[in-house]
Design a protein around this motif. Structure first.
Motif, PDB file in Angstrom:
ATOM      1  N   GLY A  44      -8.308   6.677  -6.546  1.00 35.18           N
ATOM      2  CA  GLY A  44      -7.929   7.945  -5.780  1.00 35.18           C
ATOM      3  C   GLY A  44      -6.765   7.637  -4.903  1.00 35.18           C
ATOM      4  O   GLY A  44      -6.343   6.563  -4.556  1.00 35.18           O
ATOM      5  N   TRP A  45      -5.939   8.627  -4.531  1.00 37.14           N
ATOM      6  CA  TRP A  45      -4.750   8.482  -3.617  1.00 37.14           C
ATOM      7  C   TRP A  45      -5.298   8.819  -2.073  1.00 37.14           C
ATOM      8  O   TRP A  45      -6.001   9.692  -1.916  1.00 37.14           O
ATOM      9  N   VAL A  46      -4.575   7.911  -1.385  1.00 38.06           N
ATOM     10  CA  VAL A  46      -4.763   8.251   0.182  1.00 38.06           C
ATOM     11  C   VAL A  46      -3.237   8.461   0.918  1.00 38.06           C
ATOM     12  O   VAL A  46      -2.472   7.545   0.342  1.00 38.06           O
ATOM     13  N   PHE A  47      -3.057   9.493   1.341  1.00 37.65           N
ATOM     14  CA  PHE A  47      -1.860   9.692   2.134  1.00 37.65           C
ATOM     15  C   PHE A  47      -1.830   9.476   3.703  1.00 37.65           C
ATOM     16  O   PHE A  47      -2.749  10.190   4.001  1.00 37.65           O
ATOM     17  N   PHE A  48      -0.871   8.953   4.219  1.00 40.70           N
ATOM     18  CA  PHE A  48      -0.866   8.844   5.709  1.00 40.70           C
ATOM     19  C   PHE A  48       0.690   9.327   6.034  1.00 40.70           C
ATOM     20  O   PHE A  48       1.423   9.138   5.457  1.00 40.70           O
ATOM     21  N   SER A  49       0.754   9.860   7.222  1.00 38.64           N
ATOM     22  CA  SER A  49       2.038   9.699   7.832  1.00 38.64           C
ATOM     23  C   SER A  49       1.761   9.531   9.364  1.00 38.64           C
ATOM     24  O   SER A  49       0.795   9.910   9.929  1.00 38.64           O
ATOM     25  N   THR A  50       2.845   9.122   9.885  1.00 38.15           N
ATOM     26  CA  THR A  50       2.733   8.659  11.529  1.00 38.15           C
ATOM     27  C   THR A  50       4.034   8.559  11.882  1.00 38.15           C
ATOM     28  O   THR A  50       5.169   8.704  11.021  1.00 38.15           O
ATOM     29  N   ILE A  51       4.279   7.613  13.057  1.00 40.70           N
ATOM     30  CA  ILE A  51       5.646   7.680  13.693  1.00 40.70           C
ATOM     31  C   ILE A  51       5.638   6.262  13.926  1.00 40.70           C
ATOM     32  O   ILE A  51       4.770   5.432  14.491  1.00 40.70           O
ATOM     33  N   ASN A  52       6.843   5.490  13.578  1.00 44.88           N
ATOM     34  CA  ASN A  52       7.379   4.272  13.778  1.00 44.88           C
ATOM     35  C   ASN A  52       7.378   4.181  15.271  1.00 44.88           C
ATOM     36  O   ASN A  52       7.484   4.734  16.060  1.00 44.88           O
ATOM     37  N   ALA A 103      -7.567  -2.881   3.350  1.00 49.43           N
ATOM     38  CA  ALA A 103      -8.500  -1.859   3.237  1.00 49.43           C
ATOM     39  C   ALA A 103      -8.611  -1.601   1.565  1.00 49.43           C
ATOM     40  O   ALA A 103      -9.217  -0.557   0.978  1.00 49.43           O
ATOM     41  N   GLN A 104      -7.795  -2.325   0.733  1.00 51.15           N
ATOM     42  CA  GLN A 104      -7.937  -2.222  -0.635  1.00 51.15           C
ATOM     43  C   GLN A 104      -7.116  -1.202  -0.929  1.00 51.15           C
ATOM     44  O   GLN A 104      -7.374  -0.424  -2.134  1.00 51.15           O
ATOM     45  N   LEU A 105      -6.234  -0.621  -0.248  1.00 53.94           N
ATOM     46  CA  LEU A 105      -5.094   0.459  -0.624  1.00 53.94           C
ATOM     47  C   LEU A 105      -3.631  -0.003  -0.918  1.00 53.94           C
ATOM     48  O   LEU A 105      -3.079  -0.913  -0.309  1.00 53.94           O
ATOM     49  N   GLU A 106      -3.440   0.139  -2.455  1.00 52.40           N
ATOM     50  CA  GLU A 106      -1.919  -0.309  -2.462  1.00 52.40           C
ATOM     51  C   GLU A 106      -1.172   0.752  -2.069  1.00 52.40           C
ATOM     52  O   GLU A 106      -1.177   1.848  -2.591  1.00 52.40           O
ATOM     53  N   VAL A 107       0.066   0.384  -1.328  1.00 50.24           N
ATOM     54  CA  VAL A 107       1.083   1.210  -1.028  1.00 50.24           C
ATOM     55  C   VAL A 107       2.151   1.477  -2.002  1.00 50.24           C
ATOM     56  O   VAL A 107       2.832   0.613  -2.775  1.00 50.24           O
ATOM     57  N   LEU A 108       2.186   2.631  -2.790  1.00 44.99           N
ATOM     58  CA  LEU A 108       2.998   2.850  -3.948  1.00 44.99           C
ATOM     59  C   LEU A 108       4.326   3.596  -3.550  1.00 44.99           C
ATOM     60  O   LEU A 108       5.416   3.178  -4.173  1.00 44.99           O
ATOM     61  N   HIS A 109       4.507   4.409  -2.531  1.00 45.58           N
ATOM     62  CA  HIS A 109       5.701   5.054  -2.002  1.00 45.58           C
ATOM     63  C   HIS A 109       5.627   5.258  -0.592  1.00 45.58           C
ATOM     64  O   HIS A 109       4.647   5.524   0.115  1.00 45.58           O
ATOM     65  N   THR A 110       6.727   5.224  -0.176  1.00 47.98           N
ATOM     66  CA  THR A 110       7.093   5.561   1.416  1.00 47.98           C
ATOM     67  C   THR A 110       8.185   6.391   1.400  1.00 47.98           C
ATOM     68  O   THR A 110       9.153   6.393   0.449  1.00 47.98           O
ATOM     69  N   ARG A 111       8.040   7.499   2.287  1.00 46.21           N
ATOM     70  CA  ARG A 111       9.271   8.492   2.854  1.00 46.21           C
ATOM     71  C   ARG A 111       9.401   8.596   4.074  1.00 46.21           C
ATOM     72  O   ARG A 111       8.363   8.259   4.816  1.00 46.21           O
ATOM     73  N   GLY A 112      10.647   8.756   4.555  1.00 48.52           N
ATOM     74  CA  GLY A 112      10.975   9.176   5.822  1.00 48.52           C
ATOM     75  C   GLY A 112      10.988  10.846   6.018  1.00 48.52           C
ATOM     76  O   GLY A 112      11.238  11.404   5.075  1.00 48.52           O
ATOM     77  N   LEU A 113      10.730  11.040   7.143  1.00 46.55           N
ATOM     78  CA  LEU A 113      11.036  12.534   7.528  1.00 46.55           C
ATOM     79  C   LEU A 113      12.115  12.535   8.799  1.00 46.55           C
ATOM     80  O   LEU A 113      11.667  11.962   9.629  1.00 46.55           O
ATOM     81  N   GLN A 114      13.074  13.417   8.343  1.00 46.72           N
ATOM     82  CA  GLN A 114      13.929  13.386   9.326  1.00 46.72           C
ATOM     83  C   GLN A 114      14.354  14.862   9.872  1.00 46.72           C
ATOM     84  O   GLN A 114      13.900  15.945   9.084  1.00 46.72           O
ATOM     85  N   TYR A 115      15.093  15.194  10.960  1.00 51.01           N
ATOM     86  CA  TYR A 115      15.053  16.292  11.604  1.00 51.01           C
ATOM     87  C   TYR A 115      16.353  16.423  12.127  1.00 51.01           C
ATOM     88  O   TYR A 115      16.965  15.692  12.903  1.00 51.01           O
ATOM     89  N   ASN A 116      17.084  17.700  11.850  1.00 49.89           N
ATOM     90  CA  ASN A 116      18.438  17.684  12.763  1.00 49.89           C
ATOM     91  C   ASN A 116      18.329  18.918  13.649  1.00 49.89           C
ATOM     92  O   ASN A 116      17.864  20.052  13.294  1.00 49.89           O
ATOM     93  N   PRO A 117      18.340  18.518  14.960  1.00 51.73           N
ATOM     94  CA  PRO A 117      17.931  19.694  15.945  1.00 51.73           C
ATOM     95  C   PRO A 117      18.867  20.646  16.088  1.00 51.73           C
ATOM     96  O   PRO A 117      18.569  21.844  16.533  1.00 51.73           O
ATOM     97  N   ARG A 137      -3.006   4.020  -3.399  1.00 52.22           N
ATOM     98  CA  ARG A 137      -4.114   4.264  -4.141  1.00 52.22           C
ATOM     99  C   ARG A 137      -4.905   3.213  -3.888  1.00 52.22           C
ATOM    100  O   ARG A 137      -4.943   2.062  -3.631  1.00 52.22           O
ATOM    101  N   ARG A 138      -6.222   3.658  -4.058  1.00 49.73           N
ATOM    102  CA  ARG A 138      -7.350   2.789  -3.973  1.00 49.73           C
ATOM    103  C   ARG A 138      -7.577   1.807  -5.190  1.00 49.73           C
ATOM    104  O   ARG A 138      -7.711   2.189  -6.217  1.00 49.73           O
ATOM    105  N   VAL A 139      -7.609   0.423  -4.778  1.00 49.00           N
ATOM    106  CA  VAL A 139      -7.705  -0.542  -5.745  1.00 49.00           C
ATOM    107  C   VAL A 139      -8.896  -0.821  -6.381  1.00 49.00           C
ATOM    108  O   VAL A 139      -9.923  -1.104  -5.503  1.00 49.00           O
TER     109      VAL A 139
END
Length: 237
Positions: free
Chosen positions: A149-157, A200-214, A234-236
């Protein structure tokens, strides 16, 4: 329930509870969440069709993402420890007659003990920078999702640019977010989150950045993960 034994920062909970009634006001301090929600939703839905999936949204707040995923045909459970925010989410679901969405006041760790391996998709967005132990949240999400199954995270660097844009820029200069929304020390580098995922046995498959133009007040997804970023894992096994 004794919140003190859980992975929760009581000051963070109080902060979001005080703002609860404004969650669904698209011109309030939660406007950025409303603006980025379609981007998050389309990215998730593009990687895994939400139709007919059992989905858990960890740290669901007022239910902005949970509600949207339910409207894509998922059966969604949103969990949070901020009681007032959850009540807002429940009230909105009733008023908007959102199908197949429910909310529960429980920590990810406690739910993982009760219902391991019972969700097709788990999302945890804009939440890990508000808890004392992000690795514990990642472990719980991994336990909650079914194998494969899929696990999605988003946070701040955590770097100078993120500090300038997410704290100085968004909170103080633009007044987009309430002052004190974010604490720099709690920001998480992608390498750190990737480490938590691997452990935690999760394989990172995709990363994306989120950008903003004020200036144009426009958000978009890109390859630039230097400030806000998203992980698809995805859970391995």
């Amino acid at each position: 329930m004794n919140h003190h034994t859980e992975n929760v920062d009581l000051a963070e909970l109080a902060k979001f509870s005080d703002l609860a009634h404004r969650w669904w006001d698209t011109e309030s301090e939660f406007r950025p969440l409303h603006q980025i929600n379609p981007l998050r939703l389309d990215w998730i839905h593009g990687l895994v069709s939400l139709q007919g999936q059992r989905v858990l949204d960890v740290g669901c707040g007022g239910g902005i993402l949970a509600d949207a995923m339910a409207r894509k045909g998922a059966e969604v459970l949103g969990i949070d420890l901020a009681t007032k925010s959850l009540r807002v989410a429940q009230l909105h679901a009733l008023e908007a007659q959102t199908p197949n969405v429910s909310y529960q006041e429980i920590s990810a760790e406690a739910l993982a003990e009760q219902e391991p391996g019972s969700f097709d998709v788990v999302t945890c967005m804009e939440m890990m920078e508000h808890v004392p132990d992000p690795a514990s949240i990642v472990r719980a999400c991994a336990q909650l999702v079914k194998p494969g199954g899929w696990v999605f995270f988003s946070t701040i660097n955590r770097n100078a640019k993120a500090f300038l844009l997410a704290i100085v820029g968004a909170e103080y200069v633009l007044n987009m977010l309430p002052k004190g929304t974010h604490e720099y020390a709690k920001f998480i580098r992608p390498s750190e989150l990737a480490g938590h995922c691997r452990a935690a046995q999760l394989e990172v498959l995709h990363t994306r950045g989120l950008q903003y133009n004020p200036l144009t007040q426009r958000y978009w997804l890109s390859d630039d993960t230097s400030v806000n970023y998203l992980f698809a894992t995805r859970r391995v096994g």
